[in-house]
Design an enzyme around this catalytic site. Structure first.
Site, mmCIF file in Angstrom:
data_model
loop_
_atom_site.group_PDB
_atom_site.id
_atom_site.type_symbol
_atom_site.label_atom_id
_atom_site.label_comp_id
_atom_site.label_asym_id
_atom_site.label_seq_id
_atom_site.Cartn_x
_atom_site.Cartn_y
_atom_site.Cartn_z
ATOM 1 N N TYR A 51 4.368 13.152 -14.432
ATOM 2 C CA TYR A 51 3.700 13.838 -13.330
ATOM 3 C C TYR A 51 4.390 15.157 -13.010
ATOM 4 C CZ TYR A 51 1.713 9.173 -12.372
ATOM 5 O OH TYR A 51 1.098 7.958 -12.458
ATOM 6 N N LEU A 87 0.861 -1.178 0.000
ATOM 7 C CA LEU A 87 0.000 0.000 0.000
ATOM 8 C C LEU A 87 0.899 1.230 0.000
ATOM 9 C CD1 LEU A 87 -3.016 0.778 0.130
ATOM 10 C CD2 LEU A 87 -2.809 0.869 2.614
ATOM 11 N N GLY A 88 0.610 2.172 -0.898
ATOM 12 C CA GLY A 88 1.467 3.336 -1.004
ATOM 13 C C GLY A 88 0.704 4.581 -1.390
ATOM 14 N N LEU A 89 1.458 5.636 -1.656
ATOM 15 C CA LEU A 89 0.880 6.927 -2.034
ATOM 16 C C LEU A 89 1.093 7.159 -3.519
ATOM 17 C CD1 LEU A 89 -0.377 9.683 -1.028
ATOM 18 C CD2 LEU A 89 2.000 10.534 -1.046
#
Length: 540
Positions: free
Chosen positions: A322, A289-291
């Site tokens: 990005y 799980l990450g950002l």
């Protein structure tokens, strides 16, 4: 790649393949080789006892020449006991992209044992490692009953010929196929050197040998004491000319696990604020799980990453497109969290970057300025994507990138792509959410040992509200006293998909990593699965 070379015994065909391979890489004698699309990830350490140039010029002649002087077990000549060509109808399969938990380590004084190793690699997609002596064997060394070097070594149980080089990250391999010719009824002493050089605790070791007349005999069981904590599978002897199908049938009969299970995460090992990890086929671990940082720029991005790291996140996803790699690097350097504890993913983009991949990769390294990149992906398929991927592979060799992968690749695309590269992707990052679940893609990638990761885990901008307000999802969330976002993230993780939700709101960032105090029942998982509409929200 498949090389059709007509009829004949398997070794003659394999020598023809080796000739073609040598023409592409003559002179590579003492380093890791990982650049040819038709080779797979082959670690070729040291040099063989015959000059590579001679092999390039006359591969088939070399096999016959060696038959006159070498041990019978190393003979590369014709053998009427063989089973035909190297592959079906005389087709030789070159190694494909290497991946997963399988190592094929082999010592081959001629091409006989190497041919079997290549067949095993083609079936398992494992990593090939050639065990090569630090001091090469000469022709005289290999003559039977002359008190030559090999005779003396086999007569001395304590002999341990030195090996040039080492297997990189031996810890990642769970299954080791170990190949050798039979010398005086036993494995060459260099195999003992190999076994004593590593810790095989918990690993499965599968011996295979080559010989014209000798069976495997006690050659494999006599090795057990050198790796007593390994699980040894009974070995098998193969004659010259053994077909790939014969090898494939043997492997199938072994009933062993050939890829790591990347479809089931140990969620019980996580806690709110600390996500568990998954082991990648590259040998590294990545948080599940990450950002995600898509649309986050400037100071907003930097503050979001700082907030995430302070709240326990250790996986950060970015990309050249990005426009925030520099800010993410600053946040990491200023966070106080040790660099080695953080896993950073970035991507290069089609067009100019794929056309000039070395420059693009270096640009990301410079902007992030964190020493190395944990994972680099190709952003989506495009012209020069294989070229760009091979450039990433070179940076892996240099230690500047640790793992490589793809974004927005699907079943047909991945099957075509992995046949053209050397390192199996460790991860595929695609759009996945309750309305677009990729029910066929996810298990296909998992079967290949590739971790799946969801961008747009909530459906993406303009669609998140509809998913959060869905009666099924909101009802499940209420039943557990959590938010719809938490229920969706838990669904992703329980089906074996890594998630990278994006947010700049510290409260939402905290909420998104607080999903380890509850679990969804089978009925709840099925209820969310039933929401699939095959509704894609982006064009990739």
């Amino acid at each position: 790649m498949r090389l059709q070379v007509g009829r004949g015994n398997g070794n003659a065909e394999f020598s023809a393949y080796k000739f073609a391979k040598g023409a592409k890489s003559a002179g590579n004698r003492a380093t890791v080789i990982a650049g040819d699309a038709d080779k797979g990830e082959i670690m070729k350490i040291g040099c063989k006892y015959m000059n590579d140039i001679i092999k390039m010029i006359s591969g088939v002649i070399l096999a016959v020449f060696t038959a006159l002087f070498g041990f019978a077990a190393c003979n590369g000549g014709a053998n009427t006991g063989g089973t035909g060509g190297g592959g079906s109808n005389g087709v030789i399969d070159a190694p494909v992209a290497a991946a997963g938990n399988v190592l094929i380590a082999y010592f081959s004084c001629t091409d006989t044992t190497e041919a079997i190793a290549y067949h095993i690699q083609a079936e398992t997609k494992g990593t090939l490692y050639e065990i090569v002596p630090e001091i090469p064997y000469s022709e005289d060394d290999l003559k039977y009953y002359t008190n030559g070097r090999a005779d003396r070594e086999q007569a001395d149980p304590t002999a341990r010929p030195a090996i040039s080089g080492r297997v990189e990250i031996m810890e990642k391999y769970e299954t080791v196929f170990l190949g050798y010719p039979i010398w005086h009824g036993q494995a060459p002493r260099i195999i003992s050197t190999f076994l004593e050089s590593y810790d095989f605790t918990g690993k499965t070791v599968v011996p295979f040998c080559t010989s014209h007349s000798s069976g495997i005999g006690s050659s494999d069981t006599n090795l057990h004491s050198l790796a007593p904590d390994a699980e040894w599978i009974s070995g098998r002897r193969f004659p010259s000319g053994t077909s790939r199908q014969t090898v494939a049938d043997w492997i199938e009969s072994l009933d062993i696990k050939l890829t790591s299970d990347v479809s089931n995460f140990d969620l019980t090992s996580g806690e709110n604020g600390r996500a568990p990890v998954v082991s990648l086929n590259s040998g590294y671990e990545m948080p599940i799980l990450g950002l995600g940082t898509y649309s986050l720029t400037g100071d907003t991005c930097k503050k979001a990453v700082m907030s995430a790291l302070s709240q326990g996140y250790r996986l950060i996803d970015t990309a050249h497109m990005y426009g925030n790699e520099r800010e993410i690097g600053e946040a990491i350097r200023e966070s106080g969290v040790p660099r080695e504890d953080i896993f950073v993913i970035t991507k290069i983009y089609p067009g100019t970057q794929y056309a000039n991949p070395e420059q693009a990769i270096q640009e990301s390294l410079d902007k992030l300025d964190i020493g190395y990149i944990d994972m680099m992906l190709l952003h989506h398929p495009g012209a020069n994507d294989v070229k760009a991927y091979k450039a990433m592979e070179k940076f892996v060799e240099q230690g500047k990138i640790r793992s490589v992968g793809l974004s927005n690749w699907y079943i047909e695309e991945i099957d075509d792509f992995i046949a053209r590269v050397n390192i199996m992707p460790a991860l595929v990052q695609n759009e996945i959410h309750p309305y677009y679940q990729e029910r066929s893609v996810v298990p296909h990638m998992h079967k290949l040992g590739i971790v799946m990761q969801a961008w747009y885990p909530f459906g993406g901008r303009g669609h998140t509200g509809a998913i959060f307000e869905n009666e099924t999802i909101s009802g499940i969330a209420r039943a557990h006293g959590v938010t719809s976002a938490q229920a969706v993230l838990r669904w992703h993780l329980q089906r074996g998909v890594v998630a990278i939700p994006g947010s700049s709101n510290p409260d939402h960032i905290r909420e998104n990593i607080s999903v380890f105090h509850f679990s969804l029942s089978d009925d709840e998982m099925s209820a969310i699965a039933a929401l699939d509409r095959n509704e894609k929200h982006d064009w990739y």
